[in-house]
Design an enzyme around this catalytic site. Sequence first.
Site, PDB file in Angstrom:
ATOM      1  N   GLU A   9       1.012  -1.010   0.060  1.00 24.29           N
ATOM      2  CA  GLU A   9      -0.062   0.133  -0.019  1.00 24.29           C
ATOM      3  C   GLU A   9       0.762   2.038   0.090  1.00 24.29           C
ATOM      4  OE1 GLU A   9      -1.964  -0.596   3.129  1.00 24.29           O
ATOM      5  OE2 GLU A   9      -3.483  -2.382   2.882  1.00 24.29           O
ATOM      6  N   PRO A  10       0.080   2.387  -0.390  1.00 23.19           N
ATOM      7  CA  PRO A  10       1.425   2.996  -0.446  1.00 23.19           C
ATOM      8  C   PRO A  10       1.637   4.316   0.943  1.00 23.19           C
ATOM      9  CG  PRO A  10      -0.807   4.396  -1.125  1.00 23.19           C
ATOM     10  CD  PRO A  10      -0.826   2.258  -1.015  1.00 23.19           C
TER      11      PRO A  10
ATOM     12  N   GLY B 158       4.681  -0.722   3.073  1.00 19.48           N
ATOM     13  CA  GLY B 158       5.550  -1.663   2.191  1.00 19.48           C
ATOM     14  C   GLY B 158       5.559  -2.605   2.808  1.00 19.48           C
TER      15      GLY B 158
ATOM     16  N   THR C  21       1.767  -6.037  -9.208  1.00 20.34           N
ATOM     17  CA  THR C  21       1.791  -7.551 -10.333  1.00 20.34           C
ATOM     18  C   THR C  21       0.958  -8.308 -11.238  1.00 20.34           C
ATOM     19  OG1 THR C  21       5.142  -8.081  -9.581  1.00 20.34           O
ATOM     20  CG2 THR C  21       3.467  -9.195 -11.379  1.00 20.34           C
TER      21      THR C  21
ATOM     22  N   ARG D 262      10.121 -16.123  -2.471  1.00 21.41           N
ATOM     23  CA  ARG D 262      11.699 -15.207  -2.339  1.00 21.41           C
ATOM     24  C   ARG D 262      13.437 -16.107  -3.002  1.00 21.41           C
ATOM     25  NH1 ARG D 262      10.649 -12.764   3.769  1.00 21.41           N
ATOM     26  NH2 ARG D 262       9.625 -11.700   3.019  1.00 21.41           N
TER      27      ARG D 262
ATOM     28  N   ARG E 268      37.422  -8.608 -27.103  1.00 21.38           N
ATOM     29  CA  ARG E 268      38.041  -6.871 -27.761  1.00 21.38           C
ATOM     30  C   ARG E 268      39.366  -6.921 -27.216  1.00 21.38           C
ATOM     31  NH1 ARG E 268      36.502  -2.017 -29.517  1.00 21.38           N
ATOM     32  NH2 ARG E 268      36.815  -0.262 -28.510  1.00 21.38           N
TER      33      ARG E 268
ATOM     34  N   GLY F  39      32.267  -0.822 -21.875  1.00 23.38           N
ATOM     35  CA  GLY F  39      32.345   0.651 -21.874  1.00 23.38           C
ATOM     36  C   GLY F  39      30.963   0.934 -22.247  1.00 23.38           C
TER      37      GLY F  39
ATOM     38  N   GLU G  23       9.369  -8.946  -2.618  1.00 23.36           N
ATOM     39  CA  GLU G  23       9.263  -9.795  -2.349  1.00 23.36           C
ATOM     40  C   GLU G  23      10.233  -9.808  -0.774  1.00 23.36           C
ATOM     41  OE1 GLU G  23       8.314 -13.534  -3.562  1.00 23.36           O
ATOM     42  OE2 GLU G  23       7.324 -13.030  -5.444  1.00 23.36           O
ATOM     43  N   GLY G  24      10.517  -9.240   0.148  1.00 23.29           N
ATOM     44  CA  GLY G  24      11.244  -8.381   0.796  1.00 23.29           C
ATOM     45  C   GLY G  24      12.843  -7.491   1.070  1.00 23.29           C
TER      46      GLY G  24
END
Length: 384
Positions: free
Chosen positions: A124-125, A128, A155, A241, A266, A337, A361-362
């Site tokens: 919730e706002p 958490g 989600t 988790r 590279r 890079g 999830e924590g």
Amino acid sequence: MSAYALEYDIPDADETWRAKAAAFAADVLAPLVRDADRDGRFSRETVLRMGEAGFIQPEGASLLAACLIAEEIGAVDGSARGFLAVQAGLVLAPIHKFAPADLRDAWVSRLARGEAIGACALTEPEAGSDLGGMQTTIRADGDDVVIDGTKVWITNGSEADVFLVFGQTDPALRTRGLECYLVAGDTPGITRGPMPGQELGHRAADHATLTFEGVRVPAANRIGEARKGFSVAMHGLEDGRLNVAAGAVGVHRACLDASIAFARERRQFGKRIGDFQQVGATLADMDAKLRSSRLLVHHAARLKDRGLDNAHAVSVAKLVATESALEAATQAIQLHGSRAYTDELDLGRHWRDVIALTIYEGTSNIQRVILSRNLLGKDEGKSS
Ligand SMILES: Cc1cc2nc3c(=O)[nH]c(=O)nc-3n(C[C@H](O)[C@H](O)[C@H](O)COP(=O)(O)OP(=O)(O)OC[C@H]3O[C@@H](n4cnc5c(N)ncnc54)[C@H](O)[C@@H]3O)c2cc1C
């Protein structure tokens, strides 16, 4: 198969799941992942295909197999892996364990096949990490309960056919007052809205703000016992988790694979950049940490597969694997890079996605709170 694929004794049945998930990630997810991230597109088609392949609820599989699936899918598509963590861990696991038989019959197989989508509404706002501070209310009214409140960052929230909604029956009781209800998505009084702003990562996942205004559901839809909603949430979070930790191993592996390939190819100052000691040392650290994370995830899974408690091991695995994967994603971008600073490569997406794995999830701090509490035990000197 990745050069970093498993090198030790994984049972054949689990290895079969892993290989199937690796093939699915390469053939189905990889061709779509970049555009889905760019367009912020959630795909029900992909969900159905994951269900069809058995990845949402792998029939007869061990928890270790579920972790191998999460690693393979997480190495390619963080949004798809995040979907699995919610649908399987936060929604299906509590329904399986706590729902009355009629609700299980109505939802389990549809959710497992991906024909229905589930969401778990905790955050919730103003609440958490602190679930006891939830302000969504649950009020008994005859044979029903009435739910009022606002949830954020949910989600699957705008797509869900069914929600597990957590709320408070008595604010004075904090976590001991929480209850969880199964709420069908078409119940009157639910409003779904987009999250404000564009998500940093998991852009091909669906996240929503939900409001519940006088949402009436039968009291019989309660998941778990009266005022035991906190245990229901913890049960879901335990499997969720571990899925997150396994997904982090996948991201870490993808970052290391890309870094090794680039460090071989590279050339600067007349030699492979991997032959500069500082670059080689970075690769060595990434490899050592990847192997540590993977073993922690497998250890936590194997404990549960043997019927042992794995809550502490899950928190260790989540803390270490997600923080290490975030570090690996940052190192991989440095090592590539400027070319990693666009979405031409996958590394920026992995970095954006993996930050969330240290939050949901924590958070990492909350895993540390759990671990330190377990280590210290109860304060015997406390007067009350
Ligand atoms: C991509 C994504 C998907 C999500 N999906 C869902 C979902 O499906 N369902 C759902 O309910 N939620 C979901 N969430 C929300 C998520 O679970 C919360 O963001 C998370 O629990 C943290 O809560 P918060 O953001 O309110 O942070 P807060 O709890 O406000 O924390 C802020 C900071 O304070 C720290 N902190 C808080 N308490 C303590 C403490 N006791 N000790 C030390 N540090 C502390 C935290 O570690 C953090 O760093 C999702 C989030 C994201 C990013």
